[in-house]
Design a protein around this motif. Structure first.
Motif, short mmCIF file in Angstrom:
data_model
loop_
_atom_site.label_atom_id
_atom_site.label_comp_id
_atom_site.label_asym_id
_atom_site.label_seq_id
_atom_site.Cartn_x
_atom_site.Cartn_y
_atom_site.Cartn_z
N THR A 106 78.19 3.98 26.28
CA THR A 106 76.75 3.87 26.70
C THR A 106 76.42 4.02 28.26
N GLU A 107 77.21 3.77 29.06
CA GLU A 107 77.34 3.88 30.43
C GLU A 107 77.31 5.87 30.63
N ALA A 108 77.98 6.31 30.20
CA ALA A 108 78.11 7.67 30.26
C ALA A 108 78.49 8.44 29.08
N PRO A 109 77.66 8.89 28.46
CA PRO A 109 77.87 9.50 26.95
C PRO A 109 78.70 10.59 26.95
N TYR A 110 80.05 10.44 27.08
CA TYR A 110 80.66 11.47 26.74
C TYR A 110 82.08 11.26 26.26
N HIS A 111 82.87 11.91 25.39
CA HIS A 111 84.11 11.57 24.91
C HIS A 111 85.40 11.81 25.91
N ARG A 112 86.29 10.71 25.92
CA ARG A 112 87.32 10.89 27.12
C ARG A 112 88.53 11.29 26.48
N MET A 113 89.29 12.37 26.85
CA MET A 113 90.47 12.84 26.34
C MET A 113 91.41 11.43 26.28
N SER A 114 91.57 10.69 26.90
CA SER A 114 92.58 9.73 27.05
C SER A 114 92.23 8.75 25.91
N TRP A 115 90.92 8.70 25.19
CA TRP A 115 90.91 7.76 24.13
C TRP A 115 91.86 8.15 23.03
N GLN A 116 92.25 9.38 23.05
CA GLN A 116 92.91 9.86 21.84
C GLN A 116 94.49 9.86 21.84
#
Length: 171
Positions: A106-116
């Protein structure tokens, strides 16, 4: 300025910190001057299905310098910056489910690699567990590949990510 330099400067898209290669490729494909997909670009760069594999978080074998060089001819990021879009070699990942921190998104709409990363249990910034699917009990829709994340809501039930963030559990 040569033709290749002009072409490259139009296509340059700066990646965000810890952005996943899947999300970056999706943003790159959606630029007005690009209008392509992983299949077409992979064919044009003679990479075959490599870009499709990267969008789907399949990194075994890891990207080669030749593959990265071919992608760099279009993105203009440089090999070192491209490597930051991938997980470190020593870091195993979970390709599925795609996980997000709805508060971060919501703050910065992009997927972080570290989430995977397999080692990632939750969002270090918000101290919340990552979501593998829409938290609406009647929905439960898995998140799409990051290359296909374009709206800030569930594609099935329409729940905004801002509302999802309120349903994330602490860890």
């Amino acid at each position: 300025m040569q033709k290749d330099e002009s072409h490259q400067s139009l296509l340059h898209l700066r990646p965000w910190d810890d952005e996943s290669i899947s999300h970056y490729l999706g943003r790159w494909y959606r630029q007005e001057v690009v209008s392509t997909d992983s299949h077409s670009l992979g064919k044009g760069l003679r990479l075959g299905k490599i870009l499709w594999r990267w969008e789907n978080f399949y990194f075994n074998p890891p990207p080669t310098s030749q593959e990265l060089q071919k992608l760099d001819t279009f993105t203009g990021l440089g090999i070192e910056r491209l490597l930051l879009l991938f997980p470190p070699e020593h870091e195993p990942i979970k390709p599925r489910p795609v996980r997000i921190c709805a508060a971060c998104y919501t703050e910065a709409p992009y997927h972080r690699m570290s989430w995977q990363y397999q080692s990632t249990e939750g969002c270090e910034h918000h101290r919340l567990r990552l979501l593998p699917k829409c938290p609406e009990p009647k929905c439960g829709e898995p998140f799409p590949l990051p290359s296909q994340l374009t709206v800030l809501q569930c594609k099935k039930c329409g729940m905004p990510y801002k509302t999802m963030a309120k349903k994330q559990k602490p860890y």
